[in-house]
Enzyme design. Sequence first.
Site, PDB file in Angstrom:
ATOM      1  N   ASP A  13       7.305  48.699  55.941  1.00 56.72           N
ATOM      2  CA  ASP A  13       7.748  47.854  57.001  1.00 56.72           C
ATOM      3  C   ASP A  13       7.564  46.340  56.560  1.00 56.72           C
ATOM      4  OD1 ASP A  13       7.960  50.187  58.066  1.00 56.72           O
ATOM      5  OD2 ASP A  13       6.672  49.806  59.594  1.00 56.72           O
ATOM      6  N   ASP A 135      14.137  56.387  68.658  1.00 51.00           N
ATOM      7  CA  ASP A 135      12.625  56.154  68.991  1.00 51.00           C
ATOM      8  C   ASP A 135      12.597  56.257  70.356  1.00 51.00           C
ATOM      9  OD1 ASP A 135      12.633  55.030  66.353  1.00 51.00           O
ATOM     10  OD2 ASP A 135      12.887  52.813  67.103  1.00 51.00           O
TER      11      ASP A 135
END
Length: 246
Positions: A13, A135
Site C-alpha cells: 500500500d 469494501d
Amino acid sequence: MTTDAFTVVPAVDLRDGEVVQLVQGERGTDRRYGDPVEAAERWLDQGATTLHLVDLDGAFEGERINADAVERIVETVPETVTVQLGGGIRTVDDAVELLDLGIDRVILGTAAVEDPDIVAAISERRPDSVVVSLDAKDGEVVVEGWTEGTGLAPAEAAQRYADLGATGILFTNVDVEGKLEGVRTEPVADLVDAVSIPVIASGGVATIDDVLALREAGAASVVVGSALYEGEFTLEAALAALDAED
C-alpha cells in the site's frame, strides 16, 4: 484468474511514495514501512507469486499520485509474477494505460460503484483484467477510501459485477482491516456462495490459522498486509502451511 492455487498475496500500500498500512482505512493511522520497491523485492524473495498494490493517495484523492513508485515496481517484477493495482482508477483510459504499462489486473472500487458499466467497457478492451473491490463496513459496501456508504450489500453488488465481466471480487472487511485481531469468515463464505467468479479475501489476517480459515471459506486467495509487515508470521511460513495441507 484461477482458483486452483490458493495463495497469500502481500499488500504493498502506497502513500507519499512509501509503503504504509492503515487501521480501518483511517487517515492518520499510518504505519510506515519504507521503500515500495524494497518491499516488493522482499516478498518476491519469500515466494510471492502475486503482488497487491494500492495507491492510497489515489483512493482518497481520486488521482494516481504514486505512479512513479508503481512503475518502479512493475519494472522490477518478473513476468511470471502477477501484479494487481487499485486506487485512483476512475476511467477506462486510466485502466488501459495501467494495463499497457504492465499491470496484470486493475482493481476498481469507487469507479465501479458510481458507473458499473465501466467494468464491461474495460473488460471488452482487455478481457480478464478487471477485479472489483468491495469494501464493507457493517455489511454495507463503502467507497471513497472507505468514507461513504452505498446502501449495497456485498453479495448483491458482486453478482452485478460478475454479470458485467469482472474476473474477480476483492472483498475487504473494513471492520477488521489492519487491526490484527483475526478474520471473519462468514461474510467471505456468503460472497463465495453468491458468485461464480473468484473472491479474494482481505482484512484482519493476524495468524496463519486465519489464512487457512479463509481458504476453507472458499476464498481464491488472501491479501495480507499488517501481519507480514509487523512480523506476526512470514510469507514463507504461510506458504509452507498451505503446502502442508494440500
